[in-house]
Design a protein around this motif. Sequence first.
Motif, PDB file in Angstrom:
ATOM      1  N   VAL A  72       0.853  -1.192   0.000  1.00 19.60           N
ATOM      2  CA  VAL A  72       0.000   0.000   0.000  1.00 19.60           C
ATOM      3  C   VAL A  72       0.893   1.247   0.000  1.00 19.60           C
ATOM      4  O   VAL A  72       1.811   1.338   0.826  1.00 19.60           O
ATOM      5  CB  VAL A  72      -0.915   0.009   1.242  1.00 19.60           C
ATOM      6  CG1 VAL A  72      -1.748   1.293   1.298  1.00 19.60           C
ATOM      7  CG2 VAL A  72      -1.830  -1.209   1.231  1.00 19.60           C
ATOM      8  N   VAL A  81      -5.375   0.972   5.597  1.00 17.98           N
ATOM      9  CA  VAL A  81      -4.331   0.090   5.073  1.00 17.98           C
ATOM     10  C   VAL A  81      -4.810  -1.350   4.908  1.00 17.98           C
ATOM     11  O   VAL A  81      -4.680  -1.945   3.828  1.00 17.98           O
ATOM     12  CB  VAL A  81      -3.081   0.145   5.996  1.00 17.98           C
ATOM     13  CG1 VAL A  81      -2.003  -0.808   5.487  1.00 17.98           C
ATOM     14  CG2 VAL A  81      -2.541   1.566   6.066  1.00 17.98           C
ATOM     15  N   GLN A 104      -7.167  -2.435   1.939  1.00 16.69           N
ATOM     16  CA  GLN A 104      -6.471  -2.510   0.655  1.00 16.69           C
ATOM     17  C   GLN A 104      -5.492  -3.678   0.624  1.00 16.69           C
ATOM     18  O   GLN A 104      -5.349  -4.365  -0.396  1.00 16.69           O
ATOM     19  CB  GLN A 104      -5.710  -1.203   0.403  1.00 16.69           C
ATOM     20  CG  GLN A 104      -6.605   0.012   0.256  1.00 16.69           C
ATOM     21  CD  GLN A 104      -5.797   1.243  -0.087  1.00 16.69           C
ATOM     22  OE1 GLN A 104      -5.290   1.367  -1.198  1.00 16.69           O
ATOM     23  NE2 GLN A 104      -5.674   2.147   0.875  1.00 16.69           N
TER      24      GLN A 104
END
Length: 219
Positions: free
Chosen positions: A115, A138, A141
């Motif tokens: 990420v 975070v 994703q």
Amino acid sequence: MGFVETLGSEQFRSLLVAGTRTTLYMAVLSYLLAFLIGNVIAACRVSPVPFLQRFGAVYTSIFRNTPLLVLAILVWVGGGRAGWPFGRITTAVVVLGLYTGAYIAEALRSGINSVPPGQAEAARAIGLPFGGVVGTIVLPQAIRTVIPPLGNLWIANLKNTSVFLVIGVNELTRAGRNIGQATNDYVSAFLVVVVIYLVLVYGSAQIINLLERRLEIAR
């Protein structure tokens, strides 16, 4: 008794259905537990707090470097002597969840590293605490990025349920062993077991592929 006769016997079909049901029950619950543990340990691994980083590293090191069979016997036999209160299936779910959780944590950590750092920095800039940055920005994703390895871990987790034959759980492999003992034909009994595992794994792979196509973030 051969492969077809084993499938045709009502008594043996009942054993196989019950074993398959127990295998799936253990696999689903242990994977949910592992996913929860994996998220927590992955957050510890990327935490700015040194103690949490060390805790996460020690956890993954212990569970990734100890054979699952050893853990199962240790918890069931050693834990039983120390007052472990749970039955065989719950023990299997807990041990398998702890074990697979270490691998999920490492998969998620690699996803977290993919990420872009700017997103976390932007979240911190608007006042989100560390937990909020990881949990809302975070990790969502990261999970989408590592769907294929998470899918592979599900399949490994499903097959690892067979290890708990050793502590007496009546899962699918134990059902095959019991049929082999009753018929004195282990080859036919375990050929049936192999076919059932193939169906379960192939079905899982198809679902994982579908999720991957719908949710994966292109690198």
